[in-house]
Write a protein that holds these residues in place. Structure first.
Motif, PDB file in Angstrom:
ATOM      1  N   MET A   1       0.852  -1.170   0.000  1.00 48.87           N
ATOM      2  CA  MET A   1       0.000   0.000   0.000  1.00 48.87           C
ATOM      3  C   MET A   1       0.900   1.236   0.000  1.00 48.87           C
ATOM      4  SD  MET A   1      -2.918   1.125   2.753  1.00 48.87           S
ATOM      5  CE  MET A   1      -1.961   0.817   4.198  1.00 48.87           C
ATOM      6  N   ASP A   2       0.699   2.088  -1.012  1.00 50.12           N
ATOM      7  CA  ASP A   2       1.453   3.334  -1.129  1.00 50.12           C
ATOM      8  C   ASP A   2       0.517   4.509  -0.928  1.00 50.12           C
ATOM      9  OD1 ASP A   2       3.837   2.020  -1.796  1.00 50.12           O
ATOM     10  OD2 ASP A   2       3.267   1.935  -3.909  1.00 50.12           O
ATOM     11  N   GLU A  22      -4.026   9.910  -1.664  1.00 50.91           N
ATOM     12  CA  GLU A  22      -4.370   8.821  -2.571  1.00 50.91           C
ATOM     13  C   GLU A  22      -3.627   7.570  -2.121  1.00 50.91           C
ATOM     14  OE1 GLU A  22      -4.550   9.481  -6.997  1.00 50.91           O
ATOM     15  OE2 GLU A  22      -2.715   8.270  -6.840  1.00 50.91           O
ATOM     16  N   VAL A  23      -4.346   6.458  -2.040  1.00 48.09           N
ATOM     17  CA  VAL A  23      -3.765   5.187  -1.631  1.00 48.09           C
ATOM     18  C   VAL A  23      -3.847   4.227  -2.821  1.00 48.09           C
ATOM     19  CG1 VAL A  23      -3.944   3.245  -0.036  1.00 48.09           C
ATOM     20  CG2 VAL A  23      -4.588   5.521   0.730  1.00 48.09           C
ATOM     21  N   ARG A  24      -2.710   3.651  -3.187  1.00 49.31           N
ATOM     22  CA  ARG A  24      -2.685   2.612  -4.211  1.00 49.31           C
ATOM     23  C   ARG A  24      -2.491   1.276  -3.500  1.00 49.31           C
ATOM     24  NH1 ARG A  24       0.416   6.449  -5.891  1.00 49.31           N
ATOM     25  NH2 ARG A  24       2.360   5.298  -5.647  1.00 49.31           N
ATOM     26  N   HIS A  25      -3.387   0.322  -3.807  1.00 50.20           N
ATOM     27  CA  HIS A  25      -3.355  -0.963  -3.106  1.00 50.20           C
ATOM     28  C   HIS A  25      -3.521  -2.101  -4.102  1.00 50.20           C
ATOM     29  CE1 HIS A  25      -7.762  -0.435  -3.358  1.00 50.20           C
ATOM     30  NE2 HIS A  25      -7.515   0.788  -2.949  1.00 50.20           N
ATOM     31  N   PRO A  30      -8.115  -1.097   1.706  1.00 48.08           N
ATOM     32  CA  PRO A  30      -7.603  -1.323   3.058  1.00 48.08           C
ATOM     33  C   PRO A  30      -8.545  -0.762   4.123  1.00 48.08           C
ATOM     34  CG  PRO A  30      -6.265   0.300   1.884  1.00 48.08           C
ATOM     35  CD  PRO A  30      -7.286  -0.200   0.929  1.00 48.08           C
ATOM     36  N   ALA A  31      -8.444  -1.305   5.306  1.00 47.33           N
ATOM     37  CA  ALA A  31      -9.279  -0.860   6.427  1.00 47.33           C
ATOM     38  C   ALA A  31      -8.918   0.558   6.837  1.00 47.33           C
ATOM     39  CB  ALA A  31      -9.094  -1.805   7.610  1.00 47.33           C
ATOM     40  N   THR A  64      -7.620   4.454  -3.989  1.00 45.98           N
ATOM     41  CA  THR A  64      -8.594   5.051  -3.077  1.00 45.98           C
ATOM     42  C   THR A  64      -8.166   6.483  -2.799  1.00 45.98           C
ATOM     43  OG1 THR A  64      -9.013   2.912  -2.032  1.00 45.98           O
ATOM     44  CG2 THR A  64      -9.641   4.874  -0.786  1.00 45.98           C
ATOM     45  N   VAL A  65      -9.110   7.402  -2.900  1.00 44.21           N
ATOM     46  CA  VAL A  65      -8.856   8.802  -2.576  1.00 44.21           C
ATOM     47  C   VAL A  65      -9.504   9.074  -1.229  1.00 44.21           C
ATOM     48  CG1 VAL A  65      -9.228  11.190  -3.302  1.00 44.21           C
ATOM     49  CG2 VAL A  65      -8.797   9.429  -5.021  1.00 44.21           C
TER      50      VAL A  65
END
Length: 102
Positions: A1-2, A22-25, A30-31, A64-65
């Protein structure tokens, strides 16, 4: 996860910084607490000072934003945020601290 921080906006009246990220998974979204801990580590703050307000994942995307509020201290977070938001982010409020002391 970044995690990449998109923008930060200071809010001195409420002793916080509003952060869009911003999360890249690779797997499922992710929780909330996992994102909170990763964001706190990235900006060098305690987990109890970060409140994840919003996470938005478009269907089928691996991105995910989100929107978070980063407070100067956990006490400022407890003073400003509503109880259900503190509960959702696993931040002990004033009532919980008093109950633990008793």
């Amino acid at each position: 996860m970044d995690i990449d921080i998109i923008s930060e906006e200071e809010n001195p009246m409420l002793h916080r910084t509003d952060v869009r990220f911003e999360v890249r998974h690779d797997e499922a979204t992710p929780a909330r607490l996992q994102v909170r801990d990763s964001l706190a580590a990235k900006i060098d703050k305690g987990s109890d000072e970060v409140v994840i307000q919003e996470l938005d994942t478009k269907f089928g995307m691996r991105k995910t934003v989100g929107y978070a509020k980063v407070y100067e201290s956990a006490e400022h977070a407890a003073d400003v945020e509503q109880d259900y938001v503190l509960e959702r982010n696993a931040i002990a409020g004033d009532e919980d601290a008093e109950a633990e002391e008793a």
